[in-house]
Design an enzyme around this catalytic site. Structure first.
Site, PDB file in Angstrom:
ATOM      1  N   ASP A  55      36.289  10.418  15.427  1.00 47.18           N
ATOM      2  CA  ASP A  55      35.760   8.424  14.783  1.00 47.18           C
ATOM      3  C   ASP A  55      34.638   9.089  14.144  1.00 47.18           C
ATOM      4  OD1 ASP A  55      38.107   6.594  14.329  1.00 47.18           O
ATOM      5  OD2 ASP A  55      36.329   5.719  13.209  1.00 47.18           O
ATOM      6  N   ASP A 108      31.734  11.692  10.860  1.00 47.43           N
ATOM      7  CA  ASP A 108      31.628  11.139  10.092  1.00 47.43           C
ATOM      8  C   ASP A 108      32.431  12.378   8.955  1.00 47.43           C
ATOM      9  OD1 ASP A 108      31.879   9.851   7.285  1.00 47.43           O
ATOM     10  OD2 ASP A 108      29.008   9.338   7.847  1.00 47.43           O
ATOM     11  N   VAL A 109      33.347  11.597   8.256  1.00 46.84           N
ATOM     12  CA  VAL A 109      34.601  12.448   7.716  1.00 46.84           C
ATOM     13  C   VAL A 109      34.099  13.183   6.399  1.00 46.84           C
ATOM     14  CG1 VAL A 109      36.709  12.039   8.594  1.00 46.84           C
ATOM     15  CG2 VAL A 109      35.544  10.875   6.184  1.00 46.84           C
ATOM     16  N   TYR A 120      40.583   2.483  -4.616  1.00 46.54           N
ATOM     17  CA  TYR A 120      41.095   2.694  -3.479  1.00 46.54           C
ATOM     18  C   TYR A 120      42.733   3.050  -4.181  1.00 46.54           C
ATOM     19  CZ  TYR A 120      44.085   1.806   1.225  1.00 46.54           C
ATOM     20  OH  TYR A 120      44.633   2.268   2.479  1.00 46.54           O
ATOM     21  N   LYS A 128      43.934   7.295  -3.657  1.00 46.63           N
ATOM     22  CA  LYS A 128      45.176   7.224  -2.704  1.00 46.63           C
ATOM     23  C   LYS A 128      46.050   8.901  -3.231  1.00 46.63           C
ATOM     24  CE  LYS A 128      44.657   5.457   1.664  1.00 46.63           C
ATOM     25  NZ  LYS A 128      43.848   6.318   3.027  1.00 46.63           N
ATOM     26  N   THR A 183      47.081  -3.625  10.817  1.00 47.73           N
ATOM     27  CA  THR A 183      45.642  -3.146  11.670  1.00 47.73           C
ATOM     28  C   THR A 183      44.695  -3.786  10.847  1.00 47.73           C
ATOM     29  OG1 THR A 183      45.002  -1.677   9.528  1.00 47.73           O
ATOM     30  CG2 THR A 183      46.837  -0.621  11.406  1.00 47.73           C
TER      31      THR A 183
HETATM   32  N1  NAD Z   1      47.123  -0.867   7.421  1.00 49.95           N
HETATM   33  C1  NAD Z   1      47.399  -0.493   6.207  1.00 49.95           C
HETATM   34  O1  NAD Z   1      47.465  -1.328   5.777  1.00 49.95           O
HETATM   35  C2  NAD Z   1      47.291   0.995   5.309  1.00 49.95           C
HETATM   36  C3  NAD Z   1      48.767   1.134   4.543  1.00 49.95           C
HETATM   37  C4  NAD Z   1      48.467   1.976   3.992  1.00 49.95           C
HETATM   38  C5  NAD Z   1      47.621   3.173   4.505  1.00 49.95           C
HETATM   39  N2  NAD Z   1      46.320   3.076   5.502  1.00 49.95           N
HETATM   40  C6  NAD Z   1      46.401   3.916   5.553  1.00 49.95           C
HETATM   41  O2  NAD Z   1      45.871   4.673   6.819  1.00 49.95           O
HETATM   42  C7  NAD Z   1      44.957   5.294   7.999  1.00 49.95           C
HETATM   43  C8  NAD Z   1      44.364   4.511   8.705  1.00 49.95           C
HETATM   44  O3  NAD Z   1      44.087   3.086   8.738  1.00 49.95           O
HETATM   45  P1  NAD Z   1      44.408   2.252   9.719  1.00 49.95           P
HETATM   46  O4  NAD Z   1      45.192   1.138   9.180  1.00 49.95           O
HETATM   47  O5  NAD Z   1      44.788   2.090  10.446  1.00 49.95           O
HETATM   48  O6  NAD Z   1      42.893   1.222   9.858  1.00 49.95           O
HETATM   49  P2  NAD Z   1      41.596   0.748  10.967  1.00 49.95           P
HETATM   50  O7  NAD Z   1      40.528   0.241  10.089  1.00 49.95           O
HETATM   51  O8  NAD Z   1      42.259   0.061  11.874  1.00 49.95           O
HETATM   52  O9  NAD Z   1      41.278   2.814  11.141  1.00 49.95           O
HETATM   53  C9  NAD Z   1      41.145   3.354  10.214  1.00 49.95           C
HETATM   54  C10 NAD Z   1      39.401   4.260  11.294  1.00 49.95           C
HETATM   55  O10 NAD Z   1      38.990   4.820  10.654  1.00 49.95           O
HETATM   56  C11 NAD Z   1      37.484   5.048  11.266  1.00 49.95           C
HETATM   57  N3  NAD Z   1      36.751   5.860   9.844  1.00 49.95           N
HETATM   58  C12 NAD Z   1      35.754   4.788   8.841  1.00 49.95           C
HETATM   59  N4  NAD Z   1      35.226   5.460   8.063  1.00 49.95           N
HETATM   60  C13 NAD Z   1      35.001   7.007   8.847  1.00 49.95           C
HETATM   61  C14 NAD Z   1      34.257   8.161   8.331  1.00 49.95           C
HETATM   62  N5  NAD Z   1      33.230   7.860   7.456  1.00 49.95           N
HETATM   63  N6  NAD Z   1      34.766   8.896   9.355  1.00 49.95           N
HETATM   64  C15 NAD Z   1      34.933   8.649  10.391  1.00 49.95           C
HETATM   65  N7  NAD Z   1      36.328   8.267  10.483  1.00 49.95           N
HETATM   66  C16 NAD Z   1      36.183   7.017  10.000  1.00 49.95           C
HETATM   67  C17 NAD Z   1      38.260   3.682  11.227  1.00 49.95           C
HETATM   68  O11 NAD Z   1      35.983   3.966  12.198  1.00 49.95           O
HETATM   69  C18 NAD Z   1      38.158   3.540  11.931  1.00 49.95           C
HETATM   70  O12 NAD Z   1      38.707   3.355  13.161  1.00 49.95           O
HETATM   71  C19 NAD Z   1      44.127   4.997   6.417  1.00 49.95           C
HETATM   72  O13 NAD Z   1      43.558   6.149   5.897  1.00 49.95           O
HETATM   73  C20 NAD Z   1      44.341   4.286   5.310  1.00 49.95           C
HETATM   74  O14 NAD Z   1      43.938   3.976   3.737  1.00 49.95           O
HETATM   75  C21 NAD Z   1      45.989   1.956   5.280  1.00 49.95           C
END
Ligand code: NAD
Length: 258
Positions: free
Chosen positions: A46, A72-73, A165, A169, A200
């Site tokens: 992360d 950092d991805v 976004y 996706k 989240t």
């Molecule tokens: N929460 C939702 O409603 C939802 C819905 C559909 C899809 N998603 C997708 O699911 C995935 C996880 O989301 P989540 O809800 O768990 O979010 P979250 O914010 O709880 O977790 C995301 C994590 O990614 C990390 N991150 C951000 N930028 C980064 C980078 N450059 N390098 C490495 N790490 C990085 C953050 O520090 C965080 O810990 C994401 O791809 C999101 O788009 C989320």
């Protein structure tokens, strides 16, 4: 130290090594916990290293095998180095979950902030590609593997105000299918999961009215818990999903069925 029951009996992922991005929070953290419970050695990557360390400590306390890494991805060197470190720590990588992701401001396309566009595409799409690139190299060395990418209901639908976004996706789903075809004959499966809204930090901070509208978009009358999405991800990584590759799997409480 009390050993976690599933870790103690090996679980169904014993001997498997998993690399998970975005593992410090939300869906990535829930997936890391579940994989560890089922016996996998997990590398939690992360950009928020402290968050990854805290989840890692909790997994280790329950008897799981876990390592925390900063990544950092969006930065190719950082991705390459994290994946090499994870591989060195656990003796290879054969499972990967690309869950790092960000959202941005809600603005109409004609006024969309250019910096926000570049950041979202860089993390959600280029970042996911960079991770797959190095994960696949590791999996080829192991002679097989499985990857799950995080898409969203915005991977096949639009959302007013979310051009970057939604574009990122949709791109994740295309990249997933292309990579799956590249490696289908090599024993490496690549799939995507497309959740509806999940409880989240990614979607926190909205007004009560906005939260209510979001819940109302889901026919089941609620949003998902991260653990529910983790269950689907872990199934797709398992040998039971051996015939599933190149596909996108919705977990959206009926959002897309309307
Ligand atoms: N929460 C939702 O409603 C939802 C819905 C559909 C899809 N998603 C997708 O699911 C995935 C996880 O989301 P989540 O809800 O768990 O979010 P979250 O914010 O709880 O977790 C995301 C994590 O990614 C990390 N991150 C951000 N930028 C980064 C980078 N450059 N390098 C490495 N790490 C990085 C953050 O520090 C965080 O810990 C994401 O791809 C999101 O788009 C989320």
């Amino acid at each position: 130290m009390t050993s976690h029951p599933a870790a103690a009996d090996g679980g169904s992922f014993a001997g498997r090594m998993a690399f998970i991005t975005g593992a410090g929070s939300g869906i990535g953290a829930a997936t890391a916990r579940l994989l560890a419970q089922r016996g996998a050695a997990v590398a939690l990557a992360d950009i928020d290293e402290a968050a990854a360390r805290s989840v890692t400590a909790d997994i280790a306390e329950r008897g799981g095998q876990a390592t925390a890494l900063r990544v950092d991805v969006g930065d190719v060197r950082s991705v390459q180095s994290a994946i090499e470190q994870a591989s060195a720590a656990h003796g290879g990588i054969d499972l990967a979950v690309n869950a790092a992701g960000i959202t941005g401001p809600l603005q109409p396309c004609g006024e969309y902030d250019l910096d926000a566009w570049h950041s979202i595409i860089n993390v959600n799409l280029t970042g996911l590609f960079l991770c797959m690139r190095f994960e696949l190299q590791q999996m080829q060395r192991r002679g097989g593997g499985a990857i799950v990418n995080l898409s969203s209901i915005m991977g096949s639908n639009g959302l007013a105000g979310a051009v970057a976004y939604a574009a990122s996706k949709h791109g994740v789903e295309g990249a997933t299918k292309a990579a799956a075809l590249d490696y289908a004959a090599s024993g490496i499966r690549v799939n995507a999961v497309a959740p509806g809204y999940v409880d989240t930090p990614l979607i926190s901070g909205r007004t009560p009215g906005a939260q209510e509208r979001i819940v109302g978009m889901h026919p089941v009358g609620r949003i998902a818990q991260p653990g529910e999405i983790a269950e689907l991800i872990v199934f797709l990584l398992s040998p039971q999903a051996g015939f599933i590759t190149g596909s996108v799997h919705l977990a959206d409480g009926g959002y897309s069925a309307r």
